[in-house]
Write a protein that holds these residues in place. Structure first.
Motif, PDB file in Angstrom:
ATOM      1  N   ASP A  38       0.818  -1.220   0.000  1.00 10.07           N
ATOM      2  CA  ASP A  38       0.000   0.000   0.000  1.00 10.07           C
ATOM      3  C   ASP A  38       0.846   1.261   0.000  1.00 10.07           C
ATOM      4  N   THR A  39       2.043   1.169   0.555  1.00 12.63           N
ATOM      5  CA  THR A  39       2.952   2.315   0.633  1.00 12.63           C
ATOM      6  C   THR A  39       3.778   2.495  -0.636  1.00 12.63           C
ATOM      7  N   MET A  40       3.503   1.678  -1.639  1.00 10.42           N
ATOM      8  CA  MET A  40       4.230   1.622  -2.906  1.00 10.42           C
ATOM      9  C   MET A  40       5.644   1.066  -2.756  1.00 10.42           C
ATOM     10  N   ASN A  41       5.950   0.478  -1.596  1.00  9.00           N
ATOM     11  CA  ASN A  41       7.173  -0.308  -1.487  1.00  9.00           C
ATOM     12  C   ASN A  41       6.997  -1.480  -2.438  1.00  9.00           C
ATOM     13  N   MET A  42       8.071  -1.904  -3.085  1.00  6.16           N
ATOM     14  CA  MET A  42       7.943  -3.000  -4.041  1.00  6.16           C
ATOM     15  C   MET A  42       9.200  -3.842  -4.105  1.00  6.16           C
ATOM     16  N   THR A  43       9.013  -5.090  -4.472  1.00  2.69           N
ATOM     17  CA  THR A  43      10.116  -6.017  -4.668  1.00  2.69           C
ATOM     18  C   THR A  43      10.178  -6.356  -6.152  1.00  2.69           C
ATOM     19  N   LEU A  44      11.365  -6.176  -6.741  1.00  4.47           N
ATOM     20  CA  LEU A  44      11.592  -6.506  -8.151  1.00  4.47           C
ATOM     21  C   LEU A  44      12.620  -7.620  -8.237  1.00  4.47           C
ATOM     22  N   SER A  45      12.486  -8.481  -9.244  1.00  6.03           N
ATOM     23  CA  SER A  45      13.497  -9.523  -9.487  1.00  6.03           C
ATOM     24  C   SER A  45      14.062  -9.360 -10.890  1.00  6.03           C
ATOM     25  N   ASP A  46      15.202  -9.995 -11.134  1.00 11.28           N
ATOM     26  CA  ASP A  46      15.898  -9.899 -12.431  1.00 11.28           C
ATOM     27  C   ASP A  46      16.024  -8.437 -12.841  1.00 11.28           C
TER      28      ASP A  46
END
Length: 114
Positions: A38-46
């Protein structure tokens, strides 16, 4: 009804897709969106990270803090996301309420605006 805004809902719809995030410090991260909050924290891979000086590096996984994100570029595929259909429906309902029996004075006011 959820208190989450449309941009955050759209970010949730992008999970599993390639996104690009530009940070406030000028770094650019492009990768597969694994998770969003909800806080726009995000996890990205590759991830392919482009530093401010143009240096490119590859990172297996990165966690980005939402408050440090300047903007996020999402796939064009999301133009047809269900969240937009809900917005269109809500907009139509609001317009129909605006046109309902407010009396002669409201009709004259509308004519003056047009």
């Amino acid at each position: 009804m959820s208190s989450t805004g449309i941009p955050v809902k759209l970010l949730f719809e992008a999970e599993g897709m390639k996104v690009t995030a530009e940070m406030k410090n000028g770094e650019i991260y492009r990768g597969l969106l694994l998770n969003a909050e909800d806080t726009m924290n995000m996890t990205l891979s590759d991830v392919v990270k482009t530093a401010r000086n143009g240096q490119v590096s590859k990172i297996p996984t990165v966690y980005l803090r939402g408050s440090s994100v300047r903007f996020i570029s999402l796939p064009d595929l999301l133009k047809n996301a269900p969240v937009f259909k809900k917005v269109t429906t809500m907009k139509r309902k609001a317009e129909s309420y605006d046109n309902q029996g407010a009396g002669k004075a409201a009709g004259m006011k509308r004519k003056q605006r047009d």
